[in-house]
Design a protein around this motif. Structure first.
Motif, PDB file in Angstrom:
ATOM      1  N   PRO A   1      -2.832   4.451 -15.929  1.00 17.24           N
ATOM      2  CA  PRO A   1      -1.698   4.545 -15.005  1.00 17.24           C
ATOM      3  C   PRO A   1      -0.839   3.284 -15.042  1.00 17.24           C
ATOM      4  CG  PRO A   1      -3.743   5.129 -13.905  1.00 17.24           C
ATOM      5  CD  PRO A   1      -4.117   4.595 -15.248  1.00 17.24           C
ATOM      6  N   THR A   2       0.442   3.474 -14.805  1.00 13.96           N
ATOM      7  CA  THR A   2       1.355   2.367 -14.582  1.00 13.96           C
ATOM      8  C   THR A   2       1.728   2.410 -13.110  1.00 13.96           C
ATOM      9  OG1 THR A   2       2.222   2.592 -16.824  1.00 13.96           O
ATOM     10  CG2 THR A   2       3.535   1.311 -15.280  1.00 13.96           C
ATOM     11  N   TYR A   3       1.537   1.297 -12.427  1.00 12.24           N
ATOM     12  CA  TYR A   3       1.810   1.220 -10.991  1.00 12.24           C
ATOM     13  C   TYR A   3       3.185   0.622 -10.745  1.00 12.24           C
ATOM     14  CZ  TYR A   3      -2.983   2.423  -9.768  1.00 12.24           C
ATOM     15  OH  TYR A   3      -4.174   3.083  -9.594  1.00 12.24           O
TER      16      TYR A   3
ATOM     17  N   SER B   1       0.855  -1.193   0.000  1.00 13.20           N
ATOM     18  CA  SER B   1       0.000   0.000   0.000  1.00 13.20           C
ATOM     19  C   SER B   1       0.888   1.239   0.000  1.00 13.20           C
ATOM     20  CB  SER B   1      -0.923   0.007   1.229  1.00 13.20           C
ATOM     21  OG  SER B   1      -1.858  -1.037   1.136  1.00 13.20           O
ATOM     22  N   ASP B   2       2.078   1.083  -0.527  1.00 13.73           N
ATOM     23  CA  ASP B   2       3.075   2.145  -0.562  1.00 13.73           C
ATOM     24  C   ASP B   2       3.725   2.148  -1.941  1.00 13.73           C
ATOM     25  OD1 ASP B   2       4.818   4.165   0.224  1.00 13.73           O
ATOM     26  OD2 ASP B   2       6.270   2.758   1.074  1.00 13.73           O
ATOM     27  N   GLY B   3       2.992   2.606  -2.957  1.00 17.96           N
ATOM     28  CA  GLY B   3       3.484   2.558  -4.328  1.00 17.96           C
ATOM     29  C   GLY B   3       3.442   3.909  -5.012  1.00 17.96           C
ATOM     30  N   TRP B   4       3.587   3.864  -6.317  1.00 19.12           N
ATOM     31  CA  TRP B   4       3.581   5.059  -7.159  1.00 19.12           C
ATOM     32  C   TRP B   4       2.734   4.786  -8.390  1.00 19.12           C
ATOM     33  CZ3 TRP B   4       7.762   2.773  -4.976  1.00 19.12           C
ATOM     34  CH2 TRP B   4       8.525   3.528  -4.088  1.00 19.12           C
ATOM     35  N   ARG B   5       2.181   5.849  -8.950  1.00 22.39           N
ATOM     36  CA  ARG B   5       1.511   5.793 -10.253  1.00 22.39           C
ATOM     37  C   ARG B   5       2.217   6.769 -11.176  1.00 22.39           C
ATOM     38  NH1 ARG B   5      -4.673   6.790 -10.711  1.00 22.39           N
ATOM     39  NH2 ARG B   5      -4.084   8.901 -10.206  1.00 22.39           N
ATOM     40  N   VAL B   6       2.426   6.329 -12.428  1.00 18.18           N
ATOM     41  CA  VAL B   6       2.902   7.234 -13.470  1.00 18.18           C
ATOM     42  C   VAL B   6       1.699   7.532 -14.346  1.00 18.18           C
ATOM     43  CG1 VAL B   6       4.397   7.513 -15.478  1.00 18.18           C
ATOM     44  CG2 VAL B   6       5.277   6.396 -13.414  1.00 18.18           C
ATOM     45  N   LEU B   7       1.408   8.822 -14.515  1.00 18.98           N
ATOM     46  CA  LEU B   7       0.244   9.281 -15.267  1.00 18.98           C
ATOM     47  C   LEU B   7       0.712  10.021 -16.507  1.00 18.98           C
ATOM     48  CD1 LEU B   7      -1.771  10.696 -12.238  1.00 18.98           C
ATOM     49  CD2 LEU B   7      -1.777   8.368 -13.149  1.00 18.98           C
TER      50      LEU B   7
END
Length: 168
Positions: free
Chosen positions: A57-59, A45-51
């Motif tokens: 989105p890429t997680y 529950s500690d990630g990133w999204r590239v928008l």
């Protein structure tokens, strides 16, 4: 090719056509889970999204979210104009025998300054694994096999990757 007509987002949705170009990196506390061979091989529950405009989105997950032995460095590399040089992983899991997803994940060991937080984080191609989930919703892979976008009910397109979308 003419730019496609964006789908209007409903309540609680985002249009990928409102995402920026160049892309933006943002933290997410959504629960991300990857399943391979009947086994949960990664969860966080500690990630990133590239928008990025026109892309779902890429997680990205911290490498520590993966079970020991799952990430296996493999051959090849690629280059993203925004994030830099990527390297790849095979993903390994076992249930009644080994299951291997070849070149199913990637990382940016030394990303560009705008994406420095992604150093060592790992993204997974949803089509290459049994399942990927965001907050319990099963992800639908982005079409085309080239991009690693994660489609959920939260995002609307149309999404780049379908035949004829190269020039979007």
């Amino acid at each position: 090719m003419r730019r496609p007509r964006p789908i209007a987002p409903g309540p609680g949705q985002e249009s990928v056509w409102d995402y920026p170009r160049p892309p933006r990196l943002e933290r997410t506390d959504e629960r991300i889970e990857i399943v391979l061979g009947g086994t949960s091989i990664a969860t966080t529950s500690d990630g990133w999204r590239v928008l990025e405009t026109s892309h779902p989105p890429t997680y990205y997950l911290p490498s520590s979210a993966f079970a020991p032995g799952v990430l296996r460095p493999t051959f090849g590399s690629s280059h993203c104009e925004w994030k830099g040089a990527a390297s790849y992983f095979d993903l390994a899991a076992a249930e009644d025998g080994p299951v291997l997803a070849e070149r199913a994940a990637w990382t940016y060991p030394d990303p560009t300054p705008a994406f420095a937080d992604l150093a060592g984080a790992v993204s997974v191609m949803p089509a290459a694994v049994e399942a990927a989930y965001v907050d319990g919703e099963r992800v639908r892979p982005q079409e085309g096999g080239f991009y690693g976008g994660w489609i959920t009910d939260r995002v609307v397109g149309p999404f780049k990757g379908v035949p004829g979308s190269w020039g979007w």
